[in-house]
Design a protein around this motif. Sequence first.
Motif, PDB file in Angstrom:
ATOM      1  N   VAL A  10       0.841  -1.199   0.000  1.00  0.00           N
ATOM      2  CA  VAL A  10       0.000   0.000   0.000  1.00  0.00           C
ATOM      3  C   VAL A  10       0.875   1.247   0.000  1.00  0.00           C
ATOM      4  O   VAL A  10       0.629   2.209  -0.743  1.00  0.00           O
ATOM      5  CB  VAL A  10      -0.961   0.001   1.220  1.00  0.00           C
ATOM      6  CG1 VAL A  10      -1.676   1.331   1.359  1.00  0.00           C
ATOM      7  CG2 VAL A  10      -1.958  -1.123   1.109  1.00  0.00           C
ATOM      8  N   ARG A  11       1.943   1.239   0.820  1.00  0.00           N
ATOM      9  CA  ARG A  11       2.861   2.357   0.900  1.00  0.00           C
ATOM     10  C   ARG A  11       3.554   2.590  -0.444  1.00  0.00           C
ATOM     11  O   ARG A  11       3.664   3.712  -0.937  1.00  0.00           O
ATOM     12  CB  ARG A  11       3.902   2.090   1.994  1.00  0.00           C
ATOM     13  CG  ARG A  11       4.227   3.300   2.799  1.00  0.00           C
ATOM     14  CD  ARG A  11       5.228   3.026   3.930  1.00  0.00           C
ATOM     15  NE  ARG A  11       4.939   1.834   4.708  1.00  0.00           N
ATOM     16  CZ  ARG A  11       5.803   0.820   4.892  1.00  0.00           C
ATOM     17  NH1 ARG A  11       6.992   0.858   4.365  1.00  0.00           N
ATOM     18  NH2 ARG A  11       5.472  -0.224   5.608  1.00  0.00           N
ATOM     19  N   LYS A  12       4.005   1.504  -1.073  1.00  0.00           N
ATOM     20  CA  LYS A  12       4.676   1.622  -2.374  1.00  0.00           C
ATOM     21  C   LYS A  12       3.713   2.140  -3.448  1.00  0.00           C
ATOM     22  O   LYS A  12       4.090   2.981  -4.271  1.00  0.00           O
ATOM     23  CB  LYS A  12       5.255   0.273  -2.792  1.00  0.00           C
ATOM     24  CG  LYS A  12       6.503  -0.103  -2.033  1.00  0.00           C
ATOM     25  CD  LYS A  12       7.093  -1.376  -2.582  1.00  0.00           C
ATOM     26  CE  LYS A  12       8.368  -1.727  -1.858  1.00  0.00           C
ATOM     27  NZ  LYS A  12       9.014  -2.909  -2.436  1.00  0.00           N
ATOM     28  N   ASN A  13       2.490   1.636  -3.457  1.00  0.00           N
ATOM     29  CA  ASN A  13       1.506   2.101  -4.440  1.00  0.00           C
ATOM     30  C   ASN A  13       1.202   3.591  -4.249  1.00  0.00           C
ATOM     31  O   ASN A  13       1.044   4.340  -5.216  1.00  0.00           O
ATOM     32  CB  ASN A  13       0.214   1.284  -4.349  1.00  0.00           C
ATOM     33  CG  ASN A  13       0.385  -0.105  -4.929  1.00  0.00           C
ATOM     34  OD1 ASN A  13       1.251  -0.338  -5.767  1.00  0.00           O
ATOM     35  ND2 ASN A  13      -0.434  -1.041  -4.465  1.00  0.00           N
ATOM     36  N   LYS A  14       1.138   4.034  -2.995  1.00  0.00           N
ATOM     37  CA  LYS A  14       0.873   5.438  -2.707  1.00  0.00           C
ATOM     38  C   LYS A  14       2.025   6.310  -3.217  1.00  0.00           C
ATOM     39  O   LYS A  14       1.792   7.362  -3.813  1.00  0.00           O
ATOM     40  CB  LYS A  14       0.687   5.621  -1.207  1.00  0.00           C
ATOM     41  CG  LYS A  14       0.289   7.009  -0.805  1.00  0.00           C
ATOM     42  CD  LYS A  14       0.067   7.098   0.697  1.00  0.00           C
ATOM     43  CE  LYS A  14      -0.252   8.516   1.120  1.00  0.00           C
ATOM     44  NZ  LYS A  14      -0.395   8.618   2.576  1.00  0.00           N
ATOM     45  N   GLN A  15       3.264   5.845  -3.011  1.00  0.00           N
ATOM     46  CA  GLN A  15       4.426   6.597  -3.504  1.00  0.00           C
ATOM     47  C   GLN A  15       4.430   6.660  -5.025  1.00  0.00           C
ATOM     48  O   GLN A  15       4.742   7.696  -5.619  1.00  0.00           O
ATOM     49  CB  GLN A  15       5.727   5.966  -2.998  1.00  0.00           C
ATOM     50  CG  GLN A  15       6.011   6.222  -1.549  1.00  0.00           C
ATOM     51  CD  GLN A  15       7.300   5.528  -1.092  1.00  0.00           C
ATOM     52  OE1 GLN A  15       7.836   4.691  -1.804  1.00  0.00           O
ATOM     53  NE2 GLN A  15       7.766   5.889   0.093  1.00  0.00           N
ATOM     54  N   ARG A  16       4.106   5.553  -5.683  1.00  0.00           N
ATOM     55  CA  ARG A  16       4.050   5.535  -7.143  1.00  0.00           C
ATOM     56  C   ARG A  16       3.011   6.534  -7.667  1.00  0.00           C
ATOM     57  O   ARG A  16       3.247   7.237  -8.641  1.00  0.00           O
ATOM     58  CB  ARG A  16       3.717   4.139  -7.648  1.00  0.00           C
ATOM     59  CG  ARG A  16       4.871   3.193  -7.631  1.00  0.00           C
ATOM     60  CD  ARG A  16       4.535   1.896  -8.353  1.00  0.00           C
ATOM     61  NE  ARG A  16       5.426   0.852  -7.889  1.00  0.00           N
ATOM     62  CZ  ARG A  16       5.079  -0.241  -7.224  1.00  0.00           C
ATOM     63  NH1 ARG A  16       3.804  -0.484  -6.975  1.00  0.00           N
ATOM     64  NH2 ARG A  16       5.971  -1.122  -6.832  1.00  0.00           N
ATOM     65  N   ASP A  17       1.857   6.555  -7.017  1.00  0.00           N
ATOM     66  CA  ASP A  17       0.807   7.473  -7.434  1.00  0.00           C
ATOM     67  C   ASP A  17       1.246   8.932  -7.263  1.00  0.00           C
ATOM     68  O   ASP A  17       0.982   9.776  -8.132  1.00  0.00           O
ATOM     69  CB  ASP A  17      -0.482   7.227  -6.650  1.00  0.00           C
ATOM     70  CG  ASP A  17      -1.138   5.893  -6.990  1.00  0.00           C
ATOM     71  OD1 ASP A  17      -0.835   5.353  -8.089  1.00  0.00           O
ATOM     72  OD2 ASP A  17      -1.947   5.398  -6.177  1.00  0.00           O
ATOM     73  N   GLN A  18       1.943   9.232  -6.171  1.00  0.00           N
ATOM     74  CA  GLN A  18       2.428  10.594  -5.949  1.00  0.00           C
ATOM     75  C   GLN A  18       3.472  10.983  -6.995  1.00  0.00           C
ATOM     76  O   GLN A  18       3.451  12.101  -7.529  1.00  0.00           O
ATOM     77  CB  GLN A  18       3.017  10.724  -4.541  1.00  0.00           C
ATOM     78  CG  GLN A  18       1.989  10.724  -3.438  1.00  0.00           C
ATOM     79  CD  GLN A  18       2.635  10.753  -2.058  1.00  0.00           C
ATOM     80  OE1 GLN A  18       3.844  10.603  -1.912  1.00  0.00           O
ATOM     81  NE2 GLN A  18       1.798  10.940  -1.039  1.00  0.00           N
TER      82      GLN A  18
END
Length: 104
Positions: A10-18
């Motif tokens: 979830v953390r990695k996906n959030k960073q990718r989206d940002q």
Amino acid sequence: MGDLVNLRQVRKNKQRDQKAKKADQNRALHGRTRHERTLVDAERKQAEKRFEGHQRSTDDSETRSAEIPPETPKAEPKSKGPAKSDKDESNVVVMFSSDGPEKP
């Protein structure tokens, strides 16, 4: 029971989206894609080549003399050393005249 969530993913996906959102903003601010730049450069080069192909040549002596002054032959400097013959092809540099070094 609820679904299991991997917090690391979830953390990695959030960073990718940002990062993707910031990249979109930068693209909007800073211009064109690489493909667009290379396409415009190729079109510009082709237009320059086409333009230069339509230029008239300056072979006419009247136009050439008006644009470019004729070349004047350069005077050869006179050397103080002994005269060189046509057969003498040595690379000798004369530092002083035949009288010797000058005194102040």
